[in-house]
Design a protein around this motif. Structure first.
Motif, mmCIF file in Angstrom:
data_model
loop_
_atom_site.group_PDB
_atom_site.id
_atom_site.type_symbol
_atom_site.label_atom_id
_atom_site.label_comp_id
_atom_site.label_asym_id
_atom_site.label_seq_id
_atom_site.Cartn_x
_atom_site.Cartn_y
_atom_site.Cartn_z
ATOM 1 N N MET A 1 0.813 -1.214 0.000
ATOM 2 C CA MET A 1 0.000 0.000 0.000
ATOM 3 C C MET A 1 0.849 1.268 0.000
ATOM 4 O O MET A 1 0.335 2.329 -0.296
ATOM 5 N N LYS A 2 2.122 1.131 0.335
ATOM 6 C CA LYS A 2 2.970 2.324 0.372
ATOM 7 C C LYS A 2 3.056 2.987 -1.000
ATOM 8 O O LYS A 2 3.237 4.197 -1.102
ATOM 9 N N GLU A 3 2.889 2.200 -2.076
ATOM 10 C CA GLU A 3 2.916 2.762 -3.425
ATOM 11 C C GLU A 3 1.744 3.715 -3.636
ATOM 12 O O GLU A 3 1.904 4.784 -4.227
ATOM 13 N N LEU A 4 0.581 3.324 -3.139
ATOM 14 C CA LEU A 4 -0.587 4.195 -3.262
ATOM 15 C C LEU A 4 -0.410 5.463 -2.436
ATOM 16 O O LEU A 4 -0.703 6.561 -2.912
ATOM 17 N N LEU A 5 0.102 5.331 -1.222
ATOM 18 C CA LEU A 5 0.337 6.510 -0.388
ATOM 19 C C LEU A 5 1.303 7.470 -1.088
ATOM 20 O O LEU A 5 1.044 8.678 -1.141
ATOM 21 N N LYS A 6 2.369 6.938 -1.629
ATOM 22 C CA LYS A 6 3.343 7.779 -2.333
ATOM 23 C C LYS A 6 2.685 8.493 -3.513
ATOM 24 O O LYS A 6 2.911 9.689 -3.731
ATOM 25 N N HIS A 7 1.844 7.772 -4.260
ATOM 26 C CA HIS A 7 1.178 8.380 -5.413
ATOM 27 C C HIS A 7 0.172 9.444 -4.978
ATOM 28 O O HIS A 7 0.110 10.524 -5.581
ATOM 29 N N LEU A 8 -0.588 9.169 -3.940
ATOM 30 C CA LEU A 8 -1.520 10.175 -3.421
ATOM 31 C C LEU A 8 -0.775 11.452 -3.046
ATOM 32 O O LEU A 8 -1.223 12.560 -3.357
ATOM 33 N N ARG A 9 0.371 11.280 -2.386
ATOM 34 C CA ARG A 9 1.135 12.444 -1.915
ATOM 35 C C ARG A 9 1.760 13.259 -3.040
ATOM 36 O O ARG A 9 2.201 14.380 -2.816
ATOM 37 N N GLU A 10 1.792 12.724 -4.242
ATOM 38 C CA GLU A 10 2.254 13.523 -5.386
ATOM 39 C C GLU A 10 1.241 14.607 -5.735
ATOM 40 O O GLU A 10 1.588 15.596 -6.380
ATOM 41 N N TYR A 11 -0.020 14.422 -5.308
ATOM 42 C CA TYR A 11 -1.085 15.338 -5.701
ATOM 43 C C TYR A 11 -1.824 15.998 -4.539
ATOM 44 O O TYR A 11 -2.396 17.068 -4.713
ATOM 45 N N ILE A 12 -1.843 15.329 -3.384
ATOM 46 C CA ILE A 12 -2.559 15.874 -2.219
ATOM 47 C C ILE A 12 -1.763 15.576 -0.949
ATOM 48 O O ILE A 12 -0.877 14.724 -0.945
ATOM 49 N N SER A 13 -2.111 16.248 0.114
ATOM 50 C CA SER A 13 -1.484 16.021 1.415
ATOM 51 C C SER A 13 -2.285 14.958 2.169
ATOM 52 O O SER A 13 -3.497 15.114 2.364
ATOM 53 N N VAL A 14 -1.604 13.874 2.567
ATOM 54 C CA VAL A 14 -2.254 12.787 3.298
ATOM 55 C C VAL A 14 -1.363 12.398 4.470
ATOM 56 O O VAL A 14 -0.186 12.081 4.281
ATOM 57 N N SER A 15 -1.933 12.414 5.658
ATOM 58 C CA SER A 15 -1.169 12.009 6.843
ATOM 59 C C SER A 15 -1.153 10.482 6.949
ATOM 60 O O SER A 15 -1.966 9.796 6.331
ATOM 61 N N GLU A 16 -0.252 9.978 7.765
ATOM 62 C CA GLU A 16 -0.193 8.525 8.010
ATOM 63 C C GLU A 16 -1.513 8.040 8.602
ATOM 64 O O GLU A 16 -2.017 6.979 8.228
ATOM 65 N N LYS A 17 -2.055 8.809 9.525
ATOM 66 C CA LYS A 17 -3.310 8.435 10.175
ATOM 67 C C LYS A 17 -4.452 8.378 9.160
ATOM 68 O O LYS A 17 -5.256 7.444 9.165
ATOM 69 N N GLU A 18 -4.527 9.388 8.302
ATOM 70 C CA GLU A 18 -5.561 9.388 7.260
ATOM 71 C C GLU A 18 -5.395 8.187 6.339
ATOM 72 O O GLU A 18 -6.373 7.528 5.978
ATOM 73 N N PHE A 19 -4.151 7.901 5.974
ATOM 74 C CA PHE A 19 -3.934 6.799 5.048
ATOM 75 C C PHE A 19 -4.311 5.458 5.667
ATOM 76 O O PHE A 19 -4.782 4.565 4.962
ATOM 77 N N GLN A 20 -4.127 5.318 6.957
ATOM 78 C CA GLN A 20 -4.545 4.075 7.623
ATOM 79 C C GLN A 20 -6.040 3.848 7.424
ATOM 80 O O GLN A 20 -6.489 2.712 7.279
ATOM 81 N N GLN A 21 -6.807 4.909 7.405
ATOM 82 C CA GLN A 21 -8.249 4.788 7.146
ATOM 83 C C GLN A 21 -8.517 4.587 5.660
ATOM 84 O O GLN A 21 -9.353 3.768 5.285
ATOM 85 N N ILE A 22 -7.805 5.311 4.819
ATOM 86 C CA ILE A 22 -8.003 5.219 3.364
ATOM 87 C C ILE A 22 -7.745 3.804 2.867
ATOM 88 O O ILE A 22 -8.511 3.258 2.078
ATOM 89 N N GLU A 23 -6.675 3.195 3.359
ATOM 90 C CA GLU A 23 -6.309 1.874 2.829
ATOM 91 C C GLU A 23 -7.327 0.791 3.163
ATOM 92 O O GLU A 23 -7.368 -0.242 2.494
ATOM 93 N N THR A 24 -8.192 1.022 4.139
ATOM 94 C CA THR A 24 -9.214 0.017 4.471
ATOM 95 C C THR A 24 -10.256 -0.130 3.364
ATOM 96 O O THR A 24 -10.991 -1.115 3.337
ATOM 97 N N TYR A 25 -10.325 0.825 2.472
ATOM 98 C CA TYR A 25 -11.290 0.781 1.369
ATOM 99 C C TYR A 25 -10.805 -0.091 0.202
ATOM 100 O O TYR A 25 -11.564 -0.361 -0.721
ATOM 101 N N PHE A 26 -9.541 -0.495 0.238
ATOM 102 C CA PHE A 26 -8.936 -1.211 -0.870
ATOM 103 C C PHE A 26 -8.693 -2.681 -0.547
ATOM 104 O O PHE A 26 -8.495 -3.045 0.599
ATOM 105 N N GLU A 27 -8.662 -3.485 -1.595
ATOM 106 C CA GLU A 27 -8.251 -4.884 -1.497
ATOM 107 C C GLU A 27 -7.019 -5.059 -2.366
ATOM 108 O O GLU A 27 -6.933 -4.490 -3.452
ATOM 109 N N CYS A 28 -6.076 -5.864 -1.890
ATOM 110 C CA CYS A 28 -4.859 -6.151 -2.651
ATOM 111 C C CYS A 28 -4.925 -7.599 -3.127
ATOM 112 O O CYS A 28 -5.320 -8.489 -2.370
ATOM 113 N N PHE A 29 -4.572 -7.818 -4.387
ATOM 114 C CA PHE A 29 -4.558 -9.182 -4.907
ATOM 115 C C PHE A 29 -3.556 -9.291 -6.048
ATOM 116 O O PHE A 29 -3.062 -8.285 -6.552
#
Length: 193
Positions: free
Chosen positions: A1-29
């Motif tokens: 998921m760190k790849e998604l966090l890095k990509h989000l941060r290229e365009y918007i400001s996202v804290s670690e705490k926010e990302f912990q919530q954001i990543e719950t919406y995704f499934e990895c496969f």
């Protein structure tokens, strides 16, 4: 998921705490090479983020041949947006060109995510604006450039794709035949020798 966090941060400001919530919406496969993520005439219910690997979107033309319309490598999104948005049957297939690791988000989860984190809606707006602009540029180029110019421009300006994607898929994407691509590559090679 760190790849998604890095990509989000290229365009918007996202804290670690926010990302912990954001990543719950995704499934990895994982997806194996040549495996389809969606099928023609099925509704696209997911948006896919490529963590590792390469996908391509295509349709089957009137000759029964695959016609590639989009590629997605690391940090790219891919889905049939109209099918996803309108809840209509897809006119495209999405297939793995390589073994892939994918993050997916369902339409329902994406709507919840955007409601909870409006800044993520800004992120999607920005990346979709970039994607639309690139699509318009591609259409313009397909109308104006010769067949050879299309191929050599793609190879020169998109080496991250050209080195990974089979020539027949590049040919399909550019509206060329694999035989024509082979011919112009041979001519270019002979000029260098």
């Amino acid at each position: 998921m760190k790849e998604l966090l890095k990509h989000l941060r290229e365009y918007i400001s996202v804290s670690e705490k926010e990302f912990q919530q954001i990543e719950t919406y995704f499934e990895c496969f994982e997806v194996k090479k040549k495996q389809n993520l969606n099928s023609f005439k099925n509704i696209s219910n997911y948006n896919f983020f490529v963590v590792q690997g390469c996908l391509h979107m295509y349709f089957i033309n009137e000759k029964g041949e695959n016609q590639s319309v989009q590629f997605a490598i690391e940090n790219w999104w891919i889905t049939d947006l109209l099918s996803l948005h309108r809840n209509k049957e897809s006119v495209f297939y999405i297939q793995a060109v390589e073994n892939c690791r994918i993050l997916s988000i369902s339409k329902k989860n994406q709507e919840k995510l955007l409601a909870e984190f409006p800044k993520v809606e800004r992120y999607f707006r920005i990346i979709y604006q970039i994607a639309l602009g690139a699509s318009l540029y591609r259409i313009k180029f397909l109308y104006q450039a010769s067949k050879a110019e299309r191929y050599f421009h793609f190879i020169k300006h998109h080496p991250e794709f050209a080195q990974r994607i089979p020539q027949y898929l590049i040919a399909s994407f550019l509206g060329l035949t694999p035989e024509y691509v082979s011919e112009i590559r041979t001519k270019a090679f002979l000029k260098q020798v």
